[in-house]
Design an enzyme around this catalytic site. Structure first.
Site, short mmCIF file in Angstrom:
data_model
loop_
_atom_site.label_atom_id
_atom_site.label_comp_id
_atom_site.label_asym_id
_atom_site.label_seq_id
_atom_site.Cartn_x
_atom_site.Cartn_y
_atom_site.Cartn_z
N GLU A 1 0.91 -2.44 12.45
CA GLU A 1 1.17 -3.97 12.62
C GLU A 1 1.14 -4.43 13.84
O GLU A 1 1.88 -5.63 14.06
CB GLU A 1 2.13 -4.30 11.60
N TRP B 1 0.73 -1.18 0.02
CA TRP B 1 0.02 -0.01 -0.12
C TRP B 1 0.83 1.37 -0.09
O TRP B 1 0.38 2.38 -0.23
CB TRP B 1 -0.84 0.15 1.21
N ASP B 2 2.13 1.13 0.25
CA ASP B 2 3.03 2.34 0.22
C ASP B 2 2.77 3.07 -1.09
O ASP B 2 2.79 4.25 -1.19
CB ASP B 2 4.46 1.66 0.33
N LYS C 1 2.82 0.56 16.01
CA LYS C 1 4.21 0.63 15.15
C LYS C 1 4.25 1.87 14.39
O LYS C 1 5.31 2.54 14.11
CB LYS C 1 4.37 -0.51 14.36
N GLN C 2 3.26 2.41 13.95
CA GLN C 2 3.00 3.48 12.98
C GLN C 2 1.71 4.17 13.11
O GLN C 2 0.76 3.59 13.63
CB GLN C 2 3.39 2.93 11.69
C1 BGC Z 1 5.14 -1.38 7.73
C2 BGC Z 1 4.00 -1.38 6.45
C3 BGC Z 1 4.62 -1.22 5.21
C4 BGC Z 1 5.93 -2.18 4.98
C5 BGC Z 1 6.52 -1.89 3.70
C6 BGC Z 1 6.07 -2.21 7.29
O1 BGC Z 1 7.13 -2.36 8.16
O2 BGC Z 1 4.60 -1.75 8.92
O3 BGC Z 1 2.96 -0.57 6.55
O4 BGC Z 1 3.63 -1.32 4.12
O5 BGC Z 1 6.74 -2.03 5.95
O6 BGC Z 1 7.11 -0.70 3.53
#
Ligand code: BGC
Length: 765
Positions: free
Chosen positions: A483, A356-357, A593-594
Site C-alpha cells: 500500500e 483479503w487477509d 509496506k509489505q
Molecule cells: C495491510 C493490508 C491488510 C490490512 C488489514 C493493512 O495494513 O496493508 O494488506 O489487508 O492492513 O489487515
C-alpha cells in the site's frame, strides 16, 4: 511468562494504562460469534482510557463516510462493527469496602488464558483499606458449544474476616464504539448507532433489545445471575440498563461464587431476537457451568488434536504460535453470515472489516486443519456475490464481479480508493482461495455450487478490466498488496493472480463439464464456450513484468524508475511510515509496506525460476519496511524456500511475537489475525516447505538451528498426515485415509503408512 504450552500467564498485574489496554485485547474471549474484551470487571480510575467492547461477528450499522469531493462512484457510507453492550461490569463490596486494584493493597495478582480449557482468568489477593483480605478469582468463557453465551464465574474467598458481600452487576445497552482521531486505522468518531428498543425483566433475567440506526438490524442481550449460597438478587431497569444488586454474608475462609450468564442474539440469525434470547438463556440455564466447561474443553481437545504445533527446543515460540492458532479459532465466523475480521472479535481496529487477509493468510491454515470453516468462508463470499456484481457495475465494469477491498456484509467500505477499491487483486485472492480449498479437499460439491461461479465471474472482471497491447494482456491503474505504491500499471502480483484465476476458470469449466454439472451454472450466468477460449488466451498472453538487467520481476511498470527510500537513515520514530509521511511522498519512492512481489513468489511460485525468485527476494528485502503485520511471515516463507534458514527463522521470530509482545504498538485495537495465520504458514509452508498442487503434496523440510524437532498434522483429501521433522530426518505418517502421492525434495513417494527421508540443510535443499 509462559508456564506451559497452552497457558499464557502474566503475574504482578500492571496498572499501566497502555499495557492494560493491550491486555484487554490479549486476554479477550471470543468464539467466532461474540467477542468480549477483557476489561477489569470493577473498572479503572477516572481518566483511564479503555475500550470496553462486546461484538457480534457480522453485526453492523451504516456509518457516514463523506467524501470531500463528490466524484462519481465514490462511496459515502460504510458498514461498521458495533459495540453491542456491556455485561462485564461487576463491582464487589466487602463490608462496604469497594474492591479496586487501585486502592488498598494488592498482595498477589495474575491473569491467564488457558487455551486447553478455553477460559481466561484473573486472581487477585487484596487487602482492603480496613484490613479485610479477600481472594478474588474470576473466570470468563465465550462458549464454543453455545455460541450466544458468555459466562463470568466470580468467586470471593474471605481470608481473615466475616461479614457482608455485595455485588453490583451491570447490564448496559447505552454504549458507543471507541474512536480515536489520531490514528487512521480506527474510526474517527463514534455516534450512537444502537437505539434502545425495549427493556424487560422476567424471572430476574434482564433483556435489552436495541436496533441499529440505519442498517435495519436488531440485537438482544439477556443477563442472568446465580449465587452459590442464600442471598438476595434484585434486578432493576434504569433506562436502557439493568443493574443487579446481589447481597449475602460470608464467613472467614468461605468462598462465595456469583455466576453471570449473558446471551447475545441478533436479527441476522433469527427473525425475533428477543424470543431467541429467551430460548438461548433457557438452554444455558439448563446446563451446569461445569458441563459448559466440559463442552468447551471437548471442543478444544478436538481442535488441538488437529492443529497443535510442537516445536522442541523453543518453548516460547511454540507458545506464541499456539496462542496465534487459538486466536484464529476464537475469531473465525462459524456460519455463513460472517467471516473473520482483520482484528477478529478483539477490538475495533479496522471497524470489524474483512479483507483479503482471510483468503491469503487465514484460509491456508483452515484448509489443512478444519476445512469446514473454509467452506463457510467461501460460502460467505458466495452469499455476497451480488453485492460484488453491483460493485463492479459501480466501477464501470460491464461484466463480472469485483469483491470489495474491505467489508462486513459485502459492500465496499474503503473510503480511500487508492489503497482500497483499487486493490483489484482481492478478486484474484478469492479465486485463489477457492482453488486452494479444492486442491486440499477435492470437494467438488462446493466447487459446483459456489466456487465455480466465483471463478467464472472474477475471471470475467479481468477480461473487462485488462486490455491487449503489443500482444500482451495488461492491467492498468490498480494497487497491489503493497500500500505504499498505488494506482500503477501491471502490478506483478495482480497480473499473476489474474492469470491463475483465468487458468483455473478454464480448468473448472472442464472439471464441471466432465462431471456433467456445467449446464445449469452456464445457463444461469450465460457462460459460453467462446468466453472460456478468451480466458485461456488472456491467461497465456498475461504480461508479467520482468527486468532483464536486474533479473527480477518489477513490482509494476514504473516501480524501478523511482528513487529508493533510505530506510537505514530513517529514524525509528518515523515508522510506520504511513503515520508520518503523506501518501504521495511514499508513492514516489521504491519503498514497500509489505511483501508484494515476494508474496507472489510464494503463492504463485511456478511462474518464475528460482534464480528470479532469489534475486527478487534480495532486491525487495532492502526496500521493505514491514510496516504491515502481513509482511515478515511471507519473507520468512520465501527465505525458507531459498534455503536461507537463519533468515527465515529471524523473520518468523519477529512475526510470531507480534501481539503477545505488542511489537507494532497497536495491539490495543485488536489482534492481527492475518499475521497469526501467516506465522502458521511460516512453519508449515516455510520450514516444512509444504505446497498443495494438482499432482499432490510437496514437502521440502528444513529445520531452524535452535529447534530439535517440529511436528504438526494436516488434513489432505480424505487423509490426515502427521509430519515430524528433526535435524536427521523427516517422518510422514498416514494417520487416516488412503495412500497419497507425496513429493519430498521433489522426489515422488507413495505414502502408505510411514515414510522417513533424510533431512537436508538449507544449502542442499
Ligand atoms: C495491510 C493490508 C491488510 C490490512 C488489514 C493493512 O495494513 O496493508 O494488506 O489487508 O492492513 O489487515
Amino acid at each position: 511468562m509462559i508456564t506451559k504450552q497452552l497457558v499464557y500467564e502474566v503475574e504482578n498485574l500492571t496498572m499501566n494504562n497502555e499495557e492494560l489496554m493491550v491486555n484487554e485485547t490479549v486476554f479477550h474471549n471470543a468464539n467466532g460469534y461474540i467477542g468480549i474484551r477483557s476489561n477489569y470487571e470493577e473498572g479503572y480510575p477516572e481518566g483511564f482510557d479503555t475500550i470496553k467492547g462486546s461484538y457480534i461477528n457480522g453485526f453492523y450499522d451504516i456509518a457516514d463516510m463523506k467524501q470531500a469531493e463528490n466524484l462519481h462512484g465514490l462511496i459515502e457510507e460504510k458498514q461498521t462493527m458495533l459495540n453491542i453492550g456491556d455485561t462485564q461490569t461487576i463491582y464487589l463490596k466487602i463490608n462496604d469496602q469497594t474492591f479496586t486494584m487501585y486502592e488498598g493493597e494488592v498482595l498477589y495478582s495474575k491473569r491467564w488464558l488457558d487455551m486447553e480449557k478455553g477460559i481466561t482468568g484473573r486472581k487477585v489477593v487484596w487487602r482492603a483499606p480496613n484490613g479485610n483480605e479477600v481472594e478474588v478469582v474470576i473466570k470468563r468463557m465465550t462458549s464454543f458449544y453455545q455460541l450466544s453465551l458468555f459466562t463470568i464465574e466470580y468467586s470471593v474467598t474471605a481470608l481473615n474476616f466475616s461479614g457482608d458481600i455485595e455485588f453490583i452487576s451491570g447490564h448496559n445497552g447505552e454504549v458507543r464504539n471507541y474512536s480515536n482521531n489520531n490514528d487512521p486505522r480506527i474510526a474517527r468518531e463514534s455516534p450512537r448507532y444502537l437505539i434502545a428498543d425495549g427493556a424487560w425483566i422476567q424471572e430476574k433475567i434482564s433483556y435489552l433489545r436495541s436496533r441499529t440506526s440505519k442498517s435495519g438490524l436488531e440485537v438482544c442481550t439477556a443477563v442472568k445471575h446465580f449465587l452459590s449460597k442464600e442471598g438476595s438478587i434484585e434486578v432493576k431497569l434504569n433506562g436502557h440498563r439493568a443493574d443487579a444488586n446481589i447481597n449475602t454474608k460470608i464467613s472467614e475462609n468461605e468462598t462465595i461464587t456469583l455466576l453471570k450468564y449473558t446471551v447475545f442474539t441478533d436479527s441476522i440469525r433469527s427473525s425475533d431476537s428477543l424470543s431467541s434470547a429467551k430460548k438461548e438463556m433457557e438452554k444455558a440455564i439448563g446446563l451446569t457451568l461445569q458441563s459448559l466447561y466440559d463442552h468447551q474443553k471437548a471442543y478444544l481437545d478436538e481442535y488441538w488434536d488437529n492443529c497443535l504445533l510442537e516445536i522442541k527446543g523453543d518453548d516460547d515460540l511454540t507458545a506464541a504460535v499456539n496462542y496465534n492458532t487459538y486466536q484464529l479459532i476464537q475469531s473465525v465466523g462459524k456460519d455463513e453470515h460472517c467471516n473473520i475480521a482483520a482484528k477478529g472479535l478483539s477490538g475495533e481496529g479496522y471497524e470489524g472489516h474483512y479483507f483479503w487477509d482471510t483468503e491469503m493468510y487465514i484460509q491456508p491454515f483452515f484448509n489443512l486443519t478444519e476445512a469446514n470453516i473454509t467452506k463457510n468462508l467461501i460460502s460467505f463470499r458466495y452469499r455476497t456475490i451480488d453485492k460484488a456484481r453491483e460493485n463492479a457495475r459501480n466501477l464501470g465494469h460491464s461484466k463480472g464481479v469485483l469483491y470489495p477491498w474491505r467489508t462486513i456484509m459485502g459492500v465496499e467500505c474503503s473510503g480511500y480508493f487508492p489503497s482500497g477499491t483499487a486493490a483489484y487483486h482481492i478478486n484474484g485472492d478469492i479465486a485463489y482461495s477457492v482453488v486452494a480449498y479444492y486442491l486440499a479437499t477435492k470437494d467438488m460439491d462446493l466447487l459446483e455450487t459456489k466456487g465455480a461461479e466465483i471463478l467464472f465471474e472474477t475471471a470475467r472482471l479481468w477480461m473487462d478490466l485488462g486490455h491487449y497491447h503489443d500482444g500482451k494482456f495488461k492491467i492498468h491503474s490498480v494497487t497491489g498488496p503493497d500500500e505504499y505504491t498505488c494506482l500503477v500499471n501491471n502490478n506483478y502480483f495482480t497480473n499473476v493472480s489474474a492469470r491463475y484465476n483465468l487458468e483455473w476458470a478454464v480448468k473448472t469449466y472442464e472439471l464441471l463439464r466432465e462431471a456433467g454439472t456445467l449446464k445449469p451454472l452456464a445457463d444461469k450466468i450465460g457462460l459460453e464456450e467462446e468466453e472460456i477460449f478468451e480466458f485461456q488466451r488472456a491467461a497465456e498472453a498475461m504480461y508479467l513484468p520482468y527486468d532483464d538487467k536486474l533479473g527480477i520481476n518489477p513490482q509494476d511498470d514504473s516501480f524501478l524508475e523511482k528513487k529508493v527510500w533510505d530506510i537505514e537513515n530513517t529514524p525509528e520514530s518515523k515508522f510506520p511510515l504511513l503515520l508520518h509521511y503523506h501518501p504521495l511522498t511514499l508513492y514516489r519512492y521504491q519503498v514497500c509496506k509489505q511483501a508484494d512481489t515476494v508474496l507472489s513468489h510464494f503463492i504463485f511460485e511456478d511462474y518464475q525460476s528460482i534464480e528470479t525468485i532469489r534475486k527478487s527476494f534480495d532486491y525487495y528485502e532492502k526496500i521493505t519496511t514491514h510496516d504491515s503485520s502481513l509482511s515478515r511471515c511471507i519473507f520468512s516463507i520465501v527465505a525458507s524456500k531459498l534455503g536461507l534458514v537463519d533468515k527465515a527463522y529471524d523473520y518468523f521470530g519477529d512475526s510470531a511475537k507480534l501481539d503477545l509482545f505488542n511489537t507494532h504498538k497497536n495491539t490495543k485495537d485488536g489482534i492481527h489475525t492475518a499475521n497469526m495465520g501467516g506465522n502458521y504458514m511460516a512453519i508449515v509452508y516455510g520450514f516444512a516447505g509444504l505446497r498443495i498442487k494438482e499432482e499432490g503434496l510437496y514437502f521440502s523440510p528444513l529445520i531452524p538451528k535452535p529447534w530439535k524437532e517440529f511436528s504438526f498434522k494436516i488434513n489432505y483429501e480424505d487423509s490426515q498426515i502427521m509430519v515430524e521433522i528433526n535435524k536427521k530426518q523427516s517422518k510422514f505418517t498416514l494417520l487416516k485415509g488412503g495412500p497419497k502421492n507425496i513429493y519430498v525434495y521433489d522426489s515422488l513417494y507413495t505414502l502408505l503408512n510411514t515414510l522417513v527421508i533424510d533431512s537436508r540443510n538449507g544449502d542442499e535443499r
